[in-house]
Design a protein around this motif. Structure first.
Motif, PDB file in Angstrom:
ATOM      1  N   PRO A 234       0.822  -1.322  -0.034  1.00 16.21           N
ATOM      2  CA  PRO A 234       0.032  -0.136  -0.195  1.00 16.21           C
ATOM      3  C   PRO A 234       1.039   1.253   0.138  1.00 16.21           C
ATOM      4  N   LEU A 235       1.991   1.231   0.492  1.00 18.00           N
ATOM      5  CA  LEU A 235       2.626   2.836   0.563  1.00 18.00           C
ATOM      6  C   LEU A 235       3.247   2.617  -0.514  1.00 18.00           C
ATOM      7  N   SER A 236       3.539   2.001  -0.791  1.00 15.10           N
ATOM      8  CA  SER A 236       4.404   2.124  -2.385  1.00 15.10           C
ATOM      9  C   SER A 236       3.537   2.602  -3.641  1.00 15.10           C
ATOM     10  N   TYR A 237       1.815   2.177  -3.674  1.00 12.77           N
ATOM     11  CA  TYR A 237       1.286   2.840  -4.083  1.00 12.77           C
ATOM     12  C   TYR A 237       0.603   4.175  -3.394  1.00 12.77           C
ATOM     13  N   ILE A 238       0.745   4.371  -2.278  1.00 13.10           N
ATOM     14  CA  ILE A 238      -0.150   5.800  -2.116  1.00 13.10           C
ATOM     15  C   ILE A 238       1.535   6.527  -2.745  1.00 13.10           C
ATOM     16  N   THR A 239       2.569   6.180  -2.487  1.00 14.50           N
ATOM     17  CA  THR A 239       3.821   6.992  -2.659  1.00 14.50           C
ATOM     18  C   THR A 239       3.526   7.564  -4.265  1.00 14.50           C
ATOM     19  N   THR A 240       3.111   6.655  -5.110  1.00 12.61           N
ATOM     20  CA  THR A 240       2.933   6.762  -6.487  1.00 12.61           C
ATOM     21  C   THR A 240       1.866   7.694  -7.287  1.00 12.61           C
ATOM     22  N   ALA A 241       1.367   7.723  -6.452  1.00  9.78           N
ATOM     23  CA  ALA A 241       0.186   8.290  -6.371  1.00  9.78           C
ATOM     24  C   ALA A 241       0.072  10.001  -5.960  1.00  9.78           C
ATOM     25  N   VAL A 242       0.630  10.244  -4.789  1.00 13.82           N
ATOM     26  CA  VAL A 242       1.235  11.364  -4.394  1.00 13.82           C
ATOM     27  C   VAL A 242       2.408  12.024  -5.174  1.00 13.82           C
ATOM     28  N   MET A 243       2.629  10.690  -5.746  1.00 12.62           N
ATOM     29  CA  MET A 243       4.510  11.819  -5.951  1.00 12.62           C
ATOM     30  C   MET A 243       3.836  11.777  -7.693  1.00 12.62           C
ATOM     31  N   THR A 244       2.821  11.222  -8.497  1.00 11.48           N
ATOM     32  CA  THR A 244       2.148  11.405  -9.886  1.00 11.48           C
ATOM     33  C   THR A 244       1.522  12.359  -9.933  1.00 11.48           C
ATOM     34  N   VAL A 245       0.601  13.294  -9.358  1.00 11.50           N
ATOM     35  CA  VAL A 245      -0.211  14.326  -8.395  1.00 11.50           C
ATOM     36  C   VAL A 245       0.668  15.799  -8.118  1.00 11.50           C
ATOM     37  N   MET A 246       1.815  15.438  -7.521  1.00 13.74           N
ATOM     38  CA  MET A 246       2.650  16.113  -7.529  1.00 13.74           C
ATOM     39  C   MET A 246       4.250  16.612  -8.692  1.00 13.74           C
ATOM     40  N   THR A 247       3.944  15.380  -9.760  1.00 12.76           N
ATOM     41  CA  THR A 247       4.426  16.336 -11.132  1.00 12.76           C
ATOM     42  C   THR A 247       3.679  17.091 -12.077  1.00 12.76           C
ATOM     43  N   LEU A 248       2.459  16.046 -12.338  1.00 12.52           N
ATOM     44  CA  LEU A 248       1.647  16.940 -12.730  1.00 12.52           C
ATOM     45  C   LEU A 248       0.950  18.139 -11.861  1.00 12.52           C
ATOM     46  N   TRP A 249       1.202  18.526 -10.669  1.00 18.36           N
ATOM     47  CA  TRP A 249       0.505  19.744 -11.099  1.00 18.36           C
ATOM     48  C   TRP A 249       1.968  20.772 -10.457  1.00 18.36           C
ATOM     49  N   SER A 250       3.330  19.903 -10.402  1.00 16.71           N
ATOM     50  CA  SER A 250       4.272  21.354 -11.026  1.00 16.71           C
ATOM     51  C   SER A 250       4.447  21.413 -12.351  1.00 16.71           C
ATOM     52  N   GLY A 251       4.161  20.597 -13.026  1.00 20.60           N
ATOM     53  CA  GLY A 251       4.259  20.309 -14.734  1.00 20.60           C
ATOM     54  C   GLY A 251       3.448  21.674 -15.292  1.00 20.60           C
ATOM     55  N   ILE A 252       2.685  21.663 -14.590  1.00 19.75           N
ATOM     56  CA  ILE A 252       1.089  22.606 -14.927  1.00 19.75           C
ATOM     57  C   ILE A 252       1.244  23.839 -14.948  1.00 19.75           C
ATOM     58  N   ASP A 253       2.063  23.829 -12.831  1.00 20.18           N
ATOM     59  CA  ASP A 253       2.559  24.952 -12.982  1.00 20.18           C
ATOM     60  C   ASP A 253       3.702  26.068 -13.663  1.00 20.18           C
ATOM     61  N   TYR A 254       4.762  25.326 -14.235  1.00 21.00           N
ATOM     62  CA  TYR A 254       5.883  25.754 -15.167  1.00 21.00           C
ATOM     63  C   TYR A 254       5.303  25.824 -16.446  1.00 21.00           C
ATOM     64  N   LEU A 255       4.469  25.133 -16.500  1.00 22.73           N
ATOM     65  CA  LEU A 255       3.758  25.795 -18.434  1.00 22.73           C
ATOM     66  C   LEU A 255       3.026  26.935 -18.192  1.00 22.73           C
ATOM     67  N   LYS A 256       2.378  26.841 -17.274  1.00 23.15           N
ATOM     68  CA  LYS A 256       1.256  28.610 -17.035  1.00 23.15           C
ATOM     69  C   LYS A 256       2.648  29.522 -16.604  1.00 23.15           C
ATOM     70  N   THR A 257       3.356  29.621 -15.980  1.00 30.03           N
ATOM     71  CA  THR A 257       4.459  29.982 -15.941  1.00 30.03           C
ATOM     72  C   THR A 257       5.374  30.737 -16.372  1.00 30.03           C
ATOM     73  N   TYR A 258       5.750  29.256 -17.586  1.00 26.31           N
ATOM     74  CA  TYR A 258       6.660  30.124 -19.195  1.00 26.31           C
ATOM     75  C   TYR A 258       6.082  30.132 -20.553  1.00 26.31           C
ATOM     76  N   TRP A 259       4.331  30.253 -20.001  1.00 23.98           N
ATOM     77  CA  TRP A 259       4.104  30.341 -21.697  1.00 23.98           C
ATOM     78  C   TRP A 259       4.658  31.285 -22.165  1.00 23.98           C
ATOM     79  N   LYS A 260       4.482  32.362 -21.835  1.00 25.73           N
ATOM     80  CA  LYS A 260       4.623  33.788 -22.409  1.00 25.73           C
ATOM     81  C   LYS A 260       5.523  33.603 -23.816  1.00 25.73           C
ATOM     82  N   PHE A 261       7.230  32.689 -23.136  1.00 29.32           N
ATOM     83  CA  PHE A 261       7.958  32.406 -23.508  1.00 29.32           C
ATOM     84  C   PHE A 261       7.884  31.292 -25.180  1.00 29.32           C
ATOM     85  N   LEU A 262       6.960  30.119 -24.664  1.00 29.97           N
ATOM     86  CA  LEU A 262       6.570  29.227 -25.519  1.00 29.97           C
ATOM     87  C   LEU A 262       5.318  29.490 -26.396  1.00 29.97           C
ATOM     88  N   ASP A 263       4.574  30.481 -26.568  1.00 28.18           N
ATOM     89  CA  ASP A 263       3.457  31.047 -27.714  1.00 28.18           C
ATOM     90  C   ASP A 263       4.214  30.948 -28.864  1.00 28.18           C
TER      91      ASP A 263
END
Length: 193
Positions: A161-190
């Protein structure tokens, strides 16, 4: 070649060593192999924190370090994701999706950093979300390696269970962080430019 850069090079050289212990069935027993692999991963990961502190404290920040330090981190994490997929088939059906998200995010953010640096000359620093994401990745990888040692008899056969829980948390934080970078720097990626 200052000390922080030497630590970065050390981290890069440790990636194949880590993979050998993670993926090769060595005759030392699964428990010992998992512990050794986890120790290698943790010590290698700690060099990232150490080299950054030394570089900032003693003003040893170099262009080489700015480029290679984040790449060394990506190499280690991507190697761990792929190694886990190869080695631990009981986790593969779920972990393949997490690994795909992590690898895609790491490559996308690295690309964003390069575009921003080229267009503006800015070095994209790690955000607090990026640091949390990295921490959750490290915890997840260590948990996947060590949970069967900590709980030698899984509560539900090979469902740790701990492997599955930490995998889920890692996946959510990875997505959130990636979306945050994309939103922050989108003006450079137009794509219109």
């Amino acid at each position: 070649m200052n000390l922080p850069n030497k630590l970065t090079i050390f981290r890069i050289f440790m990636v194949p060593v880590f993979l050998v212990f993670l993926c090769t069935p060595l005759p030392i027993g699964d428990t010992a192999l998992r512990i050794i692999t986890a120790v290698i991963f943790v010590l290698t990961s700690l060099t990232d924190m150490i080299d950054g502190k030394i570089a900032r404290k003693y003003n040893l920040i170099t262009d080489f370090g700015k480029l290679m330090d984040p790449l060394a981190d990506k190499f280690l994490v991507i190697a761990a994701m792929l190694g886990i997929l190869i080695r631990f088939d009981y986790l593969r059906a779920v972990f393949v999706w997490a690994a795909a998200i992590v690898i895609f995010r790491e490559l996308a953010v690295t690309s964003i950093r390069l575009v921003v640096a080229q267009k503006s000359g800015l070095a994209v620093a790690a955000s607090w979300l990026g640091k949390v994401k990295t921490t959750t990745q490290m915890i997840c990888i260590v948990m996947v390696l060590l949970e069967p040692v900590i709980l030698p008899i899984a509560p539900f056969n090979t469902w740790y269970p701990l492997s599955y829980i930490t995998t889920a948390v890692m996946t959510v934080m990875t997505l959130w962080s990636g979306i945050d970078y994309l939103k922050t720097y989108w003006k450079f990626l137009d794509p219109e430019k």
